[in-house]
Design a protein around this motif. Sequence first.
Motif, PDB file in Angstrom:
ATOM      1  N   ASP A  74      -3.910  12.946   3.753  1.00  0.00           N
ATOM      2  CA  ASP A  74      -4.709  12.137   4.668  1.00  0.00           C
ATOM      3  C   ASP A  74      -6.092  11.853   4.080  1.00  0.00           C
TER       4      ASP A  74
ATOM      5  N   ASP B 238      -5.742   9.198   1.513  1.00  0.00           N
ATOM      6  CA  ASP B 238      -5.548   7.907   2.160  1.00  0.00           C
ATOM      7  C   ASP B 238      -6.878   7.317   2.604  1.00  0.00           C
TER       8      ASP B 238
ATOM      9  N   LEU C  85       0.373   4.318  -0.996  1.00  0.00           N
ATOM     10  CA  LEU C  85      -0.308   5.507  -0.480  1.00  0.00           C
ATOM     11  C   LEU C  85      -0.349   5.471   1.042  1.00  0.00           C
ATOM     12  N   GLY C  86      -0.691   4.327   1.601  1.00  0.00           N
ATOM     13  CA  GLY C  86      -0.715   4.212   3.053  1.00  0.00           C
ATOM     14  C   GLY C  86       0.650   4.449   3.674  1.00  0.00           C
TER      15      GLY C  86
ATOM     16  N   ARG D  75      -4.070   3.667  -5.039  1.00  0.00           N
ATOM     17  CA  ARG D  75      -3.214   3.441  -3.877  1.00  0.00           C
ATOM     18  C   ARG D  75      -1.782   3.143  -4.296  1.00  0.00           C
TER      19      ARG D  75
ATOM     20  N   ASP E 193       0.840  -1.201   0.000  1.00  0.00           N
ATOM     21  CA  ASP E 193       0.000   0.000   0.000  1.00  0.00           C
ATOM     22  C   ASP E 193       0.876   1.253   0.000  1.00  0.00           C
TER      23      ASP E 193
ATOM     24  N   ALA F  34       1.403   8.254   3.516  1.00  0.00           N
ATOM     25  CA  ALA F  34       0.560   8.939   4.500  1.00  0.00           C
ATOM     26  C   ALA F  34       1.068   8.679   5.918  1.00  0.00           C
TER      27      ALA F  34
END
Length: 261
Positions: free
Chosen positions: A147, A150, A79-80, A159, A77, A83
């Motif tokens: 955020d 996310d 993107l996670g 993502r 992930d 973030a």
Amino acid sequence: MGATVIIQAGSGPSALADRELVYLGDRTALACGLERARRIPGVDLVVCAVPDDREHDLIAEEACDSAVMVVRGPAADPLGLVAQAAREAGASVVVRLTSQCPVIDPVIAGGVLALLTDARADYASNTMPARFPHGLDCEAFSALLLDEADRKADTLAERRSVTGWMRRNPDLTRANLTGPGGGLEHLRWMLETPEDAAFLQAVFEELGEKALTATAAEMAALCLRRPDLSELNADRVDYARLVSPERASVETRPMRFPFAA
């Protein structure tokens, strides 16, 4: 507090194993990119976001040796992970780079960061349209927007790309620092393949001690003077990025490279 640079390492598949650890001159590609990131105007902190699986441990160690903050997070992930890095760093504004771009130009990246505020944009980049050499890619946005992305990005593509949700959300204002074009956008300064490594290593050998601080204009001048260098990875040019329909609602005038006479 100034902006936080987040360099995303180990992102996506690559034809070049451990590309971050390839040596360019006497430093690894990751160390070169981190050093350039430190010199971006308006930046206070540099963070390296590294997947938390064991195959990326050496990359994390290299980032630690470069004396930057390292954040480990989910490999599946991206993107996670970015973030998470922004949250742990306490970032308010993020400049996102990737480890595939070890010769990022601090002045150009600083221009993208400044444009975010000057244009009162939600998101700023220098790839909408892509008119800089490929490898100078930079994005800037608020940590609040990151955020939100996310929380709301729910497709695998969004993502994986990290900023795909931002680039396509119709409710956001996007600004683009436009590159010089004129054929320079066909130059490839990325590090994703063995051919890319051969090109960058040849550039560093040619420039010697100046390689670590060479500007985009100086590198472009070298490529124009020595077309044999660019031929080393010419077969890897990503033409899809040049015809992408993505456009920012605010575009600057093309940036000129000050070539010496």
